[in-house]
Design a protein around this motif. Structure first.
Motif, PDB file in Angstrom:
ATOM      1  N   LEU A   1      25.418 -48.761  26.422  1.00  0.00           N
ATOM      2  CA  LEU A   1      26.378 -49.334  25.471  1.00  0.00           C
ATOM      3  C   LEU A   1      27.724 -49.573  26.163  1.00  0.00           C
ATOM      4  O   LEU A   1      28.363 -50.614  25.982  1.00  0.00           O
ATOM      5  CB  LEU A   1      26.543 -48.413  24.259  1.00  0.00           C
ATOM      6  N   ASP A   2      28.139 -48.606  26.958  1.00  0.00           N
ATOM      7  CA  ASP A   2      29.389 -48.777  27.715  1.00  0.00           C
ATOM      8  C   ASP A   2      29.265 -49.939  28.697  1.00  0.00           C
ATOM      9  O   ASP A   2      30.185 -50.754  28.839  1.00  0.00           O
ATOM     10  CB  ASP A   2      29.727 -47.495  28.488  1.00  0.00           C
TER      11      ASP A   2
ATOM     12  N   ALA B   1      27.401 -52.552  28.461  1.00  0.00           N
ATOM     13  CA  ALA B   1      27.423 -53.833  27.742  1.00  0.00           C
ATOM     14  C   ALA B   1      28.851 -54.227  27.395  1.00  0.00           C
ATOM     15  O   ALA B   1      29.234 -55.398  27.492  1.00  0.00           O
ATOM     16  CB  ALA B   1      26.563 -53.733  26.481  1.00  0.00           C
ATOM     17  N   ASP B   2      29.659 -53.234  26.993  1.00  0.00           N
ATOM     18  CA  ASP B   2      31.069 -53.527  26.686  1.00  0.00           C
ATOM     19  C   ASP B   2      31.783 -54.050  27.931  1.00  0.00           C
ATOM     20  O   ASP B   2      32.527 -55.024  27.869  1.00  0.00           O
ATOM     21  CB  ASP B   2      31.785 -52.267  26.170  1.00  0.00           C
TER      22      ASP B   2
END
Lengths: 337, 337
Positions: free
Chosen positions: B255-256, B258-259
C-alpha cells in the motif's frame, strides 16, 4: 427480461467526494442528463442526507431547499429522491419541507441495528402518500438474521422496499449473497443493494445481489461517491444489458451523459490505499475526507487511523473519534523523555 | 493456506497508459518498491512486449536493453519477467539479448487461437534453462475447448504454466469460471489469469479464477495498464488475504509502495465511457490511446470506432484498421450532394 429499479445517488453520495459543495449549475446539468438518459430516480442532497449539513459532518454550499427545488424544476419522468436519517432530519421541519417541494421517493435510513428510529418518518411519508423505502446502513456489521429482523420492522412501519448499504465497501460476493437471500425470503417487498468499491467489488457485488433476488440497485456516474466511490452506473447498466436485465435506461445516452458530467464536475474516484484499508476494516467510506485532513494535520498515516477506527467499530456521526485517534497515534510516536 | 504466484506487469502493461514513455528513474523506483514489498515477479518493457517498439504500435523512450538492465541491476528476490510475442520479438536478436541480460521468467504469448507460433521461442527459453509460461491473449474470442487445445500445444512445447488474458476486459465471472476450469482439467501445469477492468470485474474475475483452480494471477499497482487498467494489485492482495490465500507480498508495504509510485508516475486509470464500450464489444484495451487520438483527428466518437472494431473482431497488430474505420465513419456523416 427481469426488471430492475435503478436509483442514482450521484448528487447525494457524490457530495461526500467534494465535501458537499455541489452548485446550482451542476445540479441543473445533472438533472437534465438524468432525465435525457431515462434514469428512474436521482437522489439529491448532502452526503449524509436531509438536514445533515453541519459543522460536524460538513456544511453544504446550498440548502436542502435550494438543491431540491433546482432539481424539481427540471425533472419530469425521472423521480426525485432523498436520503433521510432520523436524528439529522426532523419530521416537522426538514421532511415536511422536502415533501412540500415535491420529493417523489423517500429513503428513510438507520444504522443496520437501529430500524426503530425510522418508524415515525416512514409513517409520515406513507400518510402523505409518497413512495418510501427503508435503508439499513453499514449492513456488514449485522449478521443476516439480525438484518432480516430489522428489515421486517421497517416493512411493518410501511416501507415499500428495503435497501441494504455496503457503506464501508467491505462485502465480497458471498456475503452479499447470504444477506440478500435471507432478506428476499423474509420480506414481501422489493430488496435492494447499494455498493461501494473499496475492495473493487462494487459491480460484482451488485450483480450478485440481483442473482440472489434483489430488484433495486444503486449506482452513480463514474462511481462518484464517498471514499472509493459507488457502483459505476454506466458499467452497471452495460453489464446488466449483457446479462439480460431491463432498467429503462438508454446505455448510449448514459455514456454520453457520464462524459458530459465528468467534464463539468465529476471528480472521478479511484481506489487509493486509504480506501482499501477502509474496506478491509469495515469503516464508513464517508470518513475518507476528514481522515485525510486530520491525518495531514497530525502527521500520522491515514491508514493507521482507519485501522484503529475499524477496531473501535465506529459509525457515521462519530466523526469526533477520528480526531481522538489521530491525537493518540501522534502522541504514541513521541520519544520518551 | 493456498499459495498463489503473483506476477506484476505494471512496468509492461502500464506502458500502454503512457504511450510507452517510462523513464529510468521510474523503472528504478518501481523495481525498488517491488523488491521491498516482496512482489515475486515484475514484468518490464513495451506494452506489447519485447521488440514491439515501432511506429505502428508506438515507440518506447527506452530500448528493451535499457529497461531490462535498469531493473536487473536492482532486483534480487523479485524475479525479472518479460512478455514476448513471436513476430514482434525475434529469437536471435531480441530474446537472446534479454536472456543474456538475465531475465528470469519469460512469457511467450500469442493470440488465443495461434499457439503454434510460440513453439520455437518456448523451446529456446527452456534450452537456456529459464522459466517459461505460455500466454493466450484475447482469450474471450475462443470457446473453452479450443482454448484448452491451444494451451495443451504450449504445454507440449515446454511451457511451465499457461496464462489466459482478458485483453479486452470482456469477461464476467461465469465465463472466467468455465474457461479456467476446463484449462485446469486439461493441463498438468499451473494456470493463470490476467484481468482488465473495462466492465468493473477485474478483481471479481481474478478471485473467480482462483476458485476455479488458477494459481497464477496478474495485477498492477493502482491498476495501471491498458484501457481501463488491470486488476489493482493492492486490492487483489487485500481481498486474497481476507479469503485466506498466501502470496508472500507484504500488504502494508505494498500500500505504501502504491502511494509512492502514484506520486512518482502512475497515472491512475479509470473506467471511462470508451473503456466500457471496449469491454462490451471485446476489443483489445491497448487500442484506447490510438482510438482516442484518431477519433479526435477525424472528429468522430471513439465509442463508435470501438463498436465498429468489435464487429470486425480486430486484434492487436491491426491498429491500421482504426484509421480506416475513423475515415469511413467520418465520411458517412458527410451530407449527400
Amino acid at each position: 427480461m427481469k426488471r430492475v429499479l435503478i436509483s442514482d445517488p450521484t448528487l447525494r453520495d457524490g457530495s461526500h467526494a467534494i465535501q458537499h459543495q455541489l452548485n446550482t449549475q451542476q445540479l441543473t446539468l445533472y438533472a437534465e442528463l438524468a432525465e435525457e438518459a431515462g434514469i428512474p430516480i436521482i437522489e439529491v442532497g448532502h452526503g449524509n442526507g436531509l438536514g445533515a449539513s453541519s459543522l460536524q459532518l460538513g456544511e453544504s454550499s446550498l440548502s436542502d431547499t435550494q438543491m431540491l427545488e433546482t432539481c424539481r424544476n427540471i425533472l419530469n419522468k425521472t423521480r426525485l429522491g432523498i436520503h433521510v436519517i432520523p436524528g439529522f432530519a426532523t419530521i416537522n421541519k426538514d421532511l415536511k419541507n422536502a415533501l412540500d417541494i415535491g420529493v417523489d421517493v423517500i429513503r428513510v435510513a438507520s444504522h443496520c441495528t437501529e430500524a426503530d428510529i425510522t418508524k415515525r418518518h416512514i409513517e409520515y411519508c406513507r400518510n402523505r402518500e409518497r413512495e418510501v423505502h427503508g435503508v439499513l446502513m453499514m449492513s456488514h456489521m449485522a449478521p443476516p438474521s439480525e438484518l432480516a429482523a430489522e428489515a421486517c420492522k421497517m416493512q411493518g412501519y410501511g416501507a415499500q422496499g428495503i435497501i441494504i448499504m455496503d457503506s464501508a465497501g467491505a462485502y465480497l460476493p458471498d456475503t452479499v449473497k447470504s444477506r440478500i437471500s435471507v432478506l428476499v425470503a423474509a420480506l414481501d417487498i422489493p430488496v435492494g443493494f447499494h455498493a461501494h468499491n473499496n475492495l473493487g467489488m462494487a459491480i460484482a457485488n451488485s450483480m450478485t445481489a440481483l442473482e440472489a433476488g434483489a430488484t433495486i440497485l444503486d449506482g452513480t456516474m463514474r462511481g462518484f461517491g464517498a471514499g472509493a466511490g459507488n457502483a459505476q452506473l454506466e458499467i452497471l447498466i452495460a453489464v446488466m444489458e449483457k446479462m439480460g436485465y431491463e432498467t429503462g435506461i438508454d446505455l448510449f445516452k448514459l455514456l454520453d451523459a457520464a462524459d458530459t458530467a465528468e467534464d463539468s464536475f465529476l471528480k472521478v474516484p479511484y481506489v487509493n490505499s486509504t480506501s482499501i484499508v477502509s474496506g478491509l476494516t469495515g469503516v464508513f467510506s464517508g470518513f475518507a475526507k476528514p481522515v485525510d485532513r486530520i491525518a495531514k494535520k497530525y502527521n500520522v498515516d491515514p491508514k493507521d487511523i482507519f485501522y484503529e477506527l475499524g477496531k473501535r467499530k465506529v459509525v457515521a456521526g462519530q466523526e469526533d473519534i477520528i480526531l481522538e485517534v489521530a491525537v493518540s497515534l501522534s502522541q504514541s510516536r513521541q520519544p520518551m523523555i
